[in-house]
Design a protein around this motif. Structure first.
Motif, PDB file in Angstrom:
ATOM      1  N   ASN A  70       0.847  -1.195   0.000  1.00 38.07           N
ATOM      2  CA  ASN A  70       0.000   0.000   0.000  1.00 38.07           C
ATOM      3  C   ASN A  70       0.876   1.237   0.000  1.00 38.07           C
ATOM      4  O   ASN A  70       1.966   1.236   0.569  1.00 38.07           O
ATOM      5  N   LEU A  71       0.360   2.281  -0.614  1.00 37.20           N
ATOM      6  CA  LEU A  71       1.077   3.551  -0.679  1.00 37.20           C
ATOM      7  C   LEU A  71       0.115   4.643  -0.229  1.00 37.20           C
ATOM      8  O   LEU A  71      -0.959   4.802  -0.809  1.00 37.20           O
ATOM      9  N   LEU A  72       0.491   5.340   0.827  1.00 41.00           N
ATOM     10  CA  LEU A  72      -0.272   6.501   1.273  1.00 41.00           C
ATOM     11  C   LEU A  72       0.472   7.717   0.739  1.00 41.00           C
ATOM     12  O   LEU A  72       1.593   7.993   1.152  1.00 41.00           O
ATOM     13  N   LEU A  73      -0.139   8.369  -0.216  1.00 45.07           N
ATOM     14  CA  LEU A  73       0.516   9.401  -1.000  1.00 45.07           C
ATOM     15  C   LEU A  73      -0.011  10.790  -0.664  1.00 45.07           C
ATOM     16  O   LEU A  73      -1.227  11.003  -0.619  1.00 45.07           O
ATOM     17  N   VAL A  74       0.904  11.717  -0.424  1.00 44.05           N
ATOM     18  CA  VAL A  74       0.564  13.140  -0.315  1.00 44.05           C
ATOM     19  C   VAL A  74       1.150  13.783  -1.563  1.00 44.05           C
ATOM     20  O   VAL A  74       2.345  13.685  -1.815  1.00 44.05           O
ATOM     21  N   THR A  75       0.288  14.425  -2.339  1.00 44.03           N
ATOM     22  CA  THR A  75       0.728  14.968  -3.617  1.00 44.03           C
ATOM     23  C   THR A  75       0.100  16.323  -3.902  1.00 44.03           C
ATOM     24  O   THR A  75      -1.072  16.550  -3.572  1.00 44.03           O
ATOM     25  N   ASP A  76       0.885  17.188  -4.512  1.00 43.09           N
ATOM     26  CA  ASP A  76       0.340  18.477  -4.921  1.00 43.09           C
ATOM     27  C   ASP A  76      -0.153  18.432  -6.373  1.00 43.09           C
ATOM     28  O   ASP A  76      -0.599  19.429  -6.920  1.00 43.09           O
ATOM     29  N   ASP A  77      -0.083  17.262  -6.986  1.00 45.45           N
ATOM     30  CA  ASP A  77      -0.559  17.076  -8.358  1.00 45.45           C
ATOM     31  C   ASP A  77      -2.066  16.786  -8.317  1.00 45.45           C
ATOM     32  O   ASP A  77      -2.486  15.701  -7.914  1.00 45.45           O
ATOM     33  N   LYS A  78      -2.859  17.752  -8.715  1.00 43.40           N
ATOM     34  CA  LYS A  78      -4.323  17.621  -8.659  1.00 43.40           C
ATOM     35  C   LYS A  78      -4.845  16.526  -9.596  1.00 43.40           C
ATOM     36  O   LYS A  78      -5.978  16.083  -9.467  1.00 43.40           O
ATOM     37  N   ASN A  79      -4.017  16.088 -10.547  1.00 44.42           N
ATOM     38  CA  ASN A  79      -4.420  15.048 -11.499  1.00 44.42           C
ATOM     39  C   ASN A  79      -3.816  13.692 -11.172  1.00 44.42           C
ATOM     40  O   ASN A  79      -3.786  12.810 -12.024  1.00 44.42           O
ATOM     41  N   GLU A  80      -3.348  13.523  -9.957  1.00 46.60           N
ATOM     42  CA  GLU A  80      -2.624  12.301  -9.581  1.00 46.60           C
ATOM     43  C   GLU A  80      -3.472  11.032  -9.705  1.00 46.60           C
ATOM     44  O   GLU A  80      -2.930   9.942  -9.838  1.00 46.60           O
ATOM     45  N   ALA A  92      -7.717   2.741  -5.461  1.00 43.13           N
ATOM     46  CA  ALA A  92      -7.183   4.080  -5.217  1.00 43.13           C
ATOM     47  C   ALA A  92      -8.302   4.901  -4.584  1.00 43.13           C
ATOM     48  O   ALA A  92      -9.373   5.052  -5.177  1.00 43.13           O
ATOM     49  N   ILE A  93      -8.033   5.400  -3.381  1.00 45.06           N
ATOM     50  CA  ILE A  93      -9.044   6.137  -2.634  1.00 45.06           C
ATOM     51  C   ILE A  93      -8.533   7.552  -2.376  1.00 45.06           C
ATOM     52  O   ILE A  93      -7.488   7.720  -1.732  1.00 45.06           O
ATOM     53  N   LEU A  94      -9.259   8.531  -2.867  1.00 45.83           N
ATOM     54  CA  LEU A  94      -8.946   9.914  -2.551  1.00 45.83           C
ATOM     55  C   LEU A  94      -9.512  10.168  -1.155  1.00 45.83           C
ATOM     56  O   LEU A  94     -10.727  10.253  -0.982  1.00 45.83           O
ATOM     57  N   CYS A  95      -8.626  10.259  -0.161  1.00 49.05           N
ATOM     58  CA  CYS A  95      -9.055  10.348   1.237  1.00 49.05           C
ATOM     59  C   CYS A  95      -9.406  11.762   1.662  1.00 49.05           C
ATOM     60  O   CYS A  95     -10.382  11.971   2.388  1.00 49.05           O
ATOM     61  N   LEU A 112      -4.905   7.049  -0.808  1.00 44.26           N
ATOM     62  CA  LEU A 112      -4.513   5.727  -0.316  1.00 44.26           C
ATOM     63  C   LEU A 112      -4.623   4.731  -1.460  1.00 44.26           C
ATOM     64  O   LEU A 112      -5.697   4.514  -2.014  1.00 44.26           O
ATOM     65  N   LEU A 113      -3.483   4.187  -1.850  1.00 51.61           N
ATOM     66  CA  LEU A 113      -3.405   3.193  -2.923  1.00 51.61           C
ATOM     67  C   LEU A 113      -3.155   1.839  -2.277  1.00 51.61           C
ATOM     68  O   LEU A 113      -2.177   1.667  -1.543  1.00 51.61           O
ATOM     69  N   LYS A 114      -4.032   0.903  -2.539  1.00 51.92           N
ATOM     70  CA  LYS A 114      -3.939  -0.412  -1.899  1.00 51.92           C
ATOM     71  C   LYS A 114      -3.728  -1.506  -2.944  1.00 51.92           C
ATOM     72  O   LYS A 114      -4.207  -1.409  -4.057  1.00 51.92           O
ATOM     73  N   GLY A 115      -3.015  -2.539  -2.521  1.00 49.77           N
ATOM     74  CA  GLY A 115      -2.834  -3.718  -3.357  1.00 49.77           C
ATOM     75  C   GLY A 115      -1.899  -3.519  -4.527  1.00 49.77           C
ATOM     76  O   GLY A 115      -2.257  -3.814  -5.670  1.00 49.77           O
ATOM     77  N   ALA A 116      -0.684  -3.051  -4.264  1.00 52.58           N
ATOM     78  CA  ALA A 116       0.304  -2.863  -5.344  1.00 52.58           C
ATOM     79  C   ALA A 116       0.654  -4.207  -5.969  1.00 52.58           C
ATOM     80  O   ALA A 116       0.838  -5.202  -5.264  1.00 52.58           O
ATOM     81  N   ASN A 117       0.779  -4.219  -7.282  1.00 55.45           N
ATOM     82  CA  ASN A 117       1.192  -5.448  -7.943  1.00 55.45           C
ATOM     83  C   ASN A 117       2.721  -5.506  -8.066  1.00 55.45           C
ATOM     84  O   ASN A 117       3.422  -4.545  -7.718  1.00 55.45           O
ATOM     85  N   ALA A 118       3.226  -6.611  -8.558  1.00 58.76           N
ATOM     86  CA  ALA A 118       4.679  -6.797  -8.693  1.00 58.76           C
ATOM     87  C   ALA A 118       5.289  -5.746  -9.615  1.00 58.76           C
ATOM     88  O   ALA A 118       6.409  -5.290  -9.393  1.00 58.76           O
TER      89      ALA A 118
END
Length: 137
Positions: A70-80, A92-95, A112-118
């Motif tokens: 999982n990746l919990l991402l803080v981003t200033d990119d409004k199109n992320e 992918a959940i916009l929290c 919050l991005l869950k379940g990353a693949n290989a």
């Protein structure tokens, strides 16, 4: 520092939606060193793990060889939520976002991005290795 507390509170709220097992394989990642520094500065109050970034000197502290589920991402990119790498996760959940009108990070997203693949893990490791290699003598 305006907005730092808000950012960290919202990161903590998103992080705390995860089970203890999910938290073990979750990377807190910020687009820039200011965001990562803010989360690290206030994160102890919320028992957050270290936040990382590939920006500035934070690149040096990024651990190599970690497995990300999982990746919990803080981003200033409004199109992320649009880039192809989002498809490398099962969800992918916009929290939330930073709402303080005086914050430099106003509008930054917490995703919050869950379940990353290989593929995602391989791509992440290759990117970090490539970025770090620029600074090797």
């Amino acid at each position: 520092m305006l907005g730092w507390k808000e950012m960290t509170e919202k990161v903590a709220a998103a992080y705390n939606t995860l089970s203890d097992d999910e938290k073990k394989h979750t990377l807190l990642f910020c687009d820039n060193y200011g965001e990562a520094g803010a989360v690290n500065f206030y994160g102890g109050k919320y028992t957050l793990p270290e936040a990382y970034s590939d920006n500035g000197s934070f690149l040096y502290w990024l651990p190599m060889g970690i497995h990300i589920d999982n990746l919990l991402l803080v981003t200033d990119d409004k199109n992320e939520m649009q880039p192809p790498f989002i498809k490398k996760f099962t969800s992918a959940i916009l929290c939330d976002s930073i709402t303080n009108v005086y914050a430099r990070e106003q509008g930054s997203l917490i995703i919050l991005l869950k379940g990353a693949n290989a593929d995602m893990n391989k791509m992440f490791q290759e990117k970090i290795a490539k970025d770090k290699a620029v600074f090797k003598y």
